[in-house]
Design an enzyme around this catalytic site. Structure first.
Site, PDB file in Angstrom:
ATOM      1  N   HIS A 107      45.330  41.377  25.149  1.00 35.18           N
ATOM      2  CA  HIS A 107      45.209  42.812  25.439  1.00 35.18           C
ATOM      3  C   HIS A 107      43.871  43.304  24.891  1.00 35.18           C
ATOM      4  CE1 HIS A 107      46.654  46.855  26.293  1.00 35.18           C
ATOM      5  NE2 HIS A 107      46.209  47.221  25.101  1.00 35.18           N
ATOM      6  N   ASP A 139      57.189  40.304  24.321  1.00 34.33           N
ATOM      7  CA  ASP A 139      58.624  40.593  24.154  1.00 34.33           C
ATOM      8  C   ASP A 139      58.996  41.602  25.250  1.00 34.33           C
ATOM      9  OD1 ASP A 139      58.374  42.882  21.281  1.00 34.33           O
ATOM     10  OD2 ASP A 139      57.720  43.083  23.372  1.00 34.33           O
TER      11      ASP A 139
HETATM   12  C1  GRF Z   1      41.422  41.377  30.249  1.00 32.30           C
HETATM   13  O1  GRF Z   1      40.627  42.247  29.443  1.00 32.30           O
HETATM   14  C2  GRF Z   1      42.855  41.497  29.844  1.00 32.30           C
HETATM   15  O2  GRF Z   1      43.069  41.686  28.463  1.00 32.30           O
HETATM   16  C3  GRF Z   1      43.272  42.727  30.592  1.00 32.30           C
HETATM   17  O3  GRF Z   1      42.677  42.588  31.862  1.00 32.30           O
HETATM   18  C4  GRF Z   1      41.468  41.848  31.689  1.00 32.30           C
HETATM   19  C5  GRF Z   1      41.526  40.667  32.639  1.00 32.30           C
HETATM   20  O4  GRF Z   1      40.249  40.237  32.865  1.00 32.30           O
HETATM   21  N1  GRF Z   1      44.704  42.839  30.701  1.00 32.30           N
HETATM   22  P1  GRF Z   1      40.014  38.997  33.901  1.00 32.30           P
HETATM   23  O5  GRF Z   1      40.799  39.320  35.155  1.00 32.30           O
HETATM   24  O6  GRF Z   1      40.534  37.761  33.224  1.00 32.30           O
HETATM   25  O7  GRF Z   1      38.523  38.971  34.098  1.00 32.30           O
END
Ligand code: GRF
Length: 201
Positions: A107, A139
């Protein structure tokens, strides 16, 4: 360890795992990629010769049916770990019933700050000076599972959402690759339902 990676976007985090997994000493391999929509992540899988499957919510009667279909597709690849790398759907009770404890998410914020799908924009809007990346076990909540690793990223006065998100992704890619390797080789112990510890060497 067998990894199934779930993605919804450009797949740069997926690419980081694919690149690392191509090194023989890396303790995990991406055996399949699952997506919920047409996205660049599918192309990255194809270029790497990795099978992918698409399970779209709109193709199913309801959310529970989608959750079950996704679970079946993932289970077919016999994963040791499932990695959500920019997967933009909440995994439901059926999925978690079958894989909880083995699902890792990344995240782009320092949870519990800024959960949800707009973490980078929310951090910018709030005016924080430091945000970062969190890798955690999934979770039943939204970005609420036991935290495995975090790293801070400074917010620059000149940042907009994309410049900040790109800088966070640089950290995410490294953190995710490290955590997946550590969990793949040494597992993870969760106490009080919250505190995750990866046993040291
Ligand atoms: C990442 O920053 C992830 O944490 C968030 O969406 C982004 C995905 O990036 N949920 P990518 O599609 O892997 O370039």
């Amino acid at each position: 360890a067998r990894l199934v990676v779930l993605a919804s976007g450009t797949g740069s985090l997926l690419q980081a795992l694919i690149d690392e997994a191509s090194r023989p000493e890396y303790p995990a391999q991406v055996v399949a990629v699952g997506v919920d929509r047409v996205c660049e992540a599918e192309e990255r899988a194809a270029r790497a010769g990795i099978g992918s499957f698409r399970v779209r919510v709109g193709d199913h009667a309801d959310r529970a049916a989608w959750d079950r279909a996704l679970s079946d597709e993932v289970a077919a690849h016999r994963p040791d770990l499932v990695v959500s790398a920019g997967f933009m759907k909440i995994l439901g009770p059926e999925f978690l019933g079958r894989f909880q404890g083995r699902v890792i998410n990344t995240h782009p914020a320092l949870l519990p700050a800024f959960p949800g799908a707009h973490a980078v924009a929310d951090a910018l809007a709030y005016g924080v000076k430091v945000t970062g990346s969190t890798v955690h076990l999934v979770d039943g909540g939204v970005d609420t599972g036991p935290i495995l690793a975090q790293e801070a990223v400074s917010v620059l006065d000149t940042d907009d959402e994309s410049s900040l998100h790109e800088r966070i992704k640089v950290v995410e890619r490294r953190l995710l690759v490290e955590v997946v390797a550590a969990v793949a080789t040494r597992g993870v112990v969760v106490s009080d339902g919250r505190k995750a510890v990866i046993p040291s060497e």
